[in-house]
Design a protein around this motif. Sequence first.
Motif, short mmCIF file in Angstrom:
data_model
loop_
_atom_site.label_atom_id
_atom_site.label_comp_id
_atom_site.label_asym_id
_atom_site.label_seq_id
_atom_site.Cartn_x
_atom_site.Cartn_y
_atom_site.Cartn_z
N GLY A 75 0.73 -1.31 0.12
CA GLY A 75 -0.01 0.07 -0.05
C GLY A 75 0.92 1.23 0.19
N TYR A 76 0.23 2.42 -0.20
CA TYR A 76 0.90 3.63 -0.39
C TYR A 76 1.18 4.22 0.81
N GLY A 77 0.77 3.92 2.08
CA GLY A 77 0.66 4.61 3.26
C GLY A 77 2.12 4.42 3.90
N LEU A 78 2.34 5.19 5.06
CA LEU A 78 3.38 5.36 5.97
C LEU A 78 3.14 4.53 7.16
N LEU A 79 1.84 4.02 7.21
CA LEU A 79 1.28 3.37 8.39
C LEU A 79 0.36 2.22 7.64
N THR A 80 0.38 0.82 8.33
CA THR A 80 -0.45 0.16 7.86
C THR A 80 -2.16 0.11 8.40
N VAL A 81 -2.91 -0.74 7.84
CA VAL A 81 -4.24 -0.35 8.19
C VAL A 81 -4.35 -0.61 9.95
N GLY A 83 -2.23 0.79 11.84
CA GLY A 83 -1.21 1.80 12.46
C GLY A 83 0.08 1.42 12.82
N VAL A 84 0.60 0.35 12.13
CA VAL A 84 1.92 0.02 12.41
C VAL A 84 2.80 0.78 11.41
N ALA A 85 3.96 1.54 12.16
CA ALA A 85 4.72 2.31 11.31
C ALA A 85 5.78 1.34 10.36
N LYS A 86 5.80 1.94 9.11
CA LYS A 86 6.72 1.35 8.26
C LYS A 86 7.64 2.06 8.29
N PRO A 87 8.97 1.41 7.72
CA PRO A 87 10.12 2.04 7.64
C PRO A 87 10.30 3.57 7.16
N ALA A 88 9.39 3.75 6.08
CA ALA A 88 9.31 5.31 5.58
C ALA A 88 8.89 6.06 6.66
N PHE A 89 8.10 5.62 7.43
CA PHE A 89 7.45 6.72 8.59
C PHE A 89 8.74 6.85 9.49
N ARG A 90 9.37 5.87 9.84
CA ARG A 90 10.57 6.11 10.59
C ARG A 90 11.65 7.09 10.09
N ALA A 91 11.96 6.98 8.61
CA ALA A 91 12.67 7.95 8.12
C ALA A 91 12.32 9.39 8.39
N PHE A 92 11.04 9.83 8.24
CA PHE A 92 10.50 10.95 8.47
C PHE A 92 10.39 11.36 9.94
N GLU A 93 10.38 10.29 10.86
CA GLU A 93 10.60 10.75 12.01
C GLU A 93 12.00 11.17 12.52
N LEU A 94 12.87 10.41 11.85
CA LEU A 94 14.37 10.94 12.08
C LEU A 94 14.51 12.43 11.39
N LEU A 95 14.08 12.55 10.23
CA LEU A 95 14.22 13.73 9.65
C LEU A 95 13.45 14.90 10.24
N ALA A 96 12.40 14.67 11.00
CA ALA A 96 11.78 15.65 11.76
C ALA A 96 12.65 16.11 12.74
N GLY A 97 13.62 15.53 13.19
CA GLY A 97 14.38 16.07 14.47
C GLY A 97 15.67 16.53 13.83
N ALA A 98 16.04 16.64 12.64
CA ALA A 98 17.00 17.53 11.95
C ALA A 98 17.25 18.64 12.55
N GLY A 99 18.62 19.14 12.63
CA GLY A 99 18.62 20.59 13.22
C GLY A 99 18.44 21.60 12.05
N THR A 100 18.17 22.76 12.45
CA THR A 100 17.66 23.92 11.68
C THR A 100 18.64 24.64 10.72
N ARG A 101 19.97 24.06 10.98
CA ARG A 101 21.31 24.79 10.50
C ARG A 101 22.02 23.65 9.66
N ARG A 102 21.79 23.80 8.31
CA ARG A 102 22.32 22.57 7.43
C ARG A 102 23.81 22.78 6.85
N VAL A 103 24.55 22.26 7.06
CA VAL A 103 25.88 22.14 6.40
C VAL A 103 25.91 22.15 4.96
N SER A 104 26.25 23.22 4.27
CA SER A 104 25.92 23.36 3.15
C SER A 104 26.88 22.99 1.83
#
Length: 298
Positions: A75-81, A83-104
Amino acid sequence: VATQAGKPLFLTEYKDGLQGGPGTGFGGRHGDTAYASAFIVHTVPQLASVEVLSWWGLSDILEENWMIGRPFYGGYGLLTVHGVAKPAFRAFELLAGAGTRRVSSIRIQDEAPGYMRSSTISVLVTRGDAHGGGDDIQIFLSNFGPEPGASPKPWQPAARNVTVRLAAPAGVQENDGANGSWRRGLGLRSPSVVAGAVPTSEAPHDPRLVRRWPSSALLRRIDDASTAPRSAWERQGAPDYLMPDQIAQLHAASEMPTSSVEIFVDAGSGDAVLTVELPPYGVAHVSIPLPAGEATPF
């Protein structure tokens, strides 16, 4: 084009592909596995100019044409029917905690590129936390190559050992090689990331900027061995209907394992060095705590 027209750019159906193959009806198995998480960590840093980025879609509960109750079906979702988090959900979970200053100005170069003359290893480096506080270093690594159907030139990434070198004062350098050799990899030196084998003796070094590096860093992983709810479901016998204890097992299997990775300090340069193994379609997040306000070379 959007910038030239003075218009915002919205990417509203961002996805790891629809290469499910005949008879799947949906995106395919890859959306349930670490392939999708590696795709996200690989591509999100390339989309910094996009004002709105929306994954298609949030849940496998999808009303278009039909609704399927099977726990995993591509299926297309980040969660199963359930509500189990797929690896894609975990990737966004990690990125949500990224710092606001990016090494460019990150430039990746690989002495032995695996995919279309490019490395399958990609990197995002940020400073601080998601609220702009602190000076911690966060390193997001992905080992990704598109599978058949997603690209006219598919590529299966191989397992890689990525050695991250935090140089003082040159920046962060990552060299990826087998058996400890500096054969291929990524290098980051202020203000850009440069790949290739750069011997420690050649790295610029100012002894006035040597810092006391922490002895270890926090490591979180997403891959098909450690964050794999679909594999756990298949070990259950791939049942169409789940009991509460089976759902609990899938929730547990979807969690990202947390461990520490040892940081070694190069006596000659003062550089900090750590090594992370990335399996095919693996994601690693390394968080290195640093005292707030301390002078930093990058």
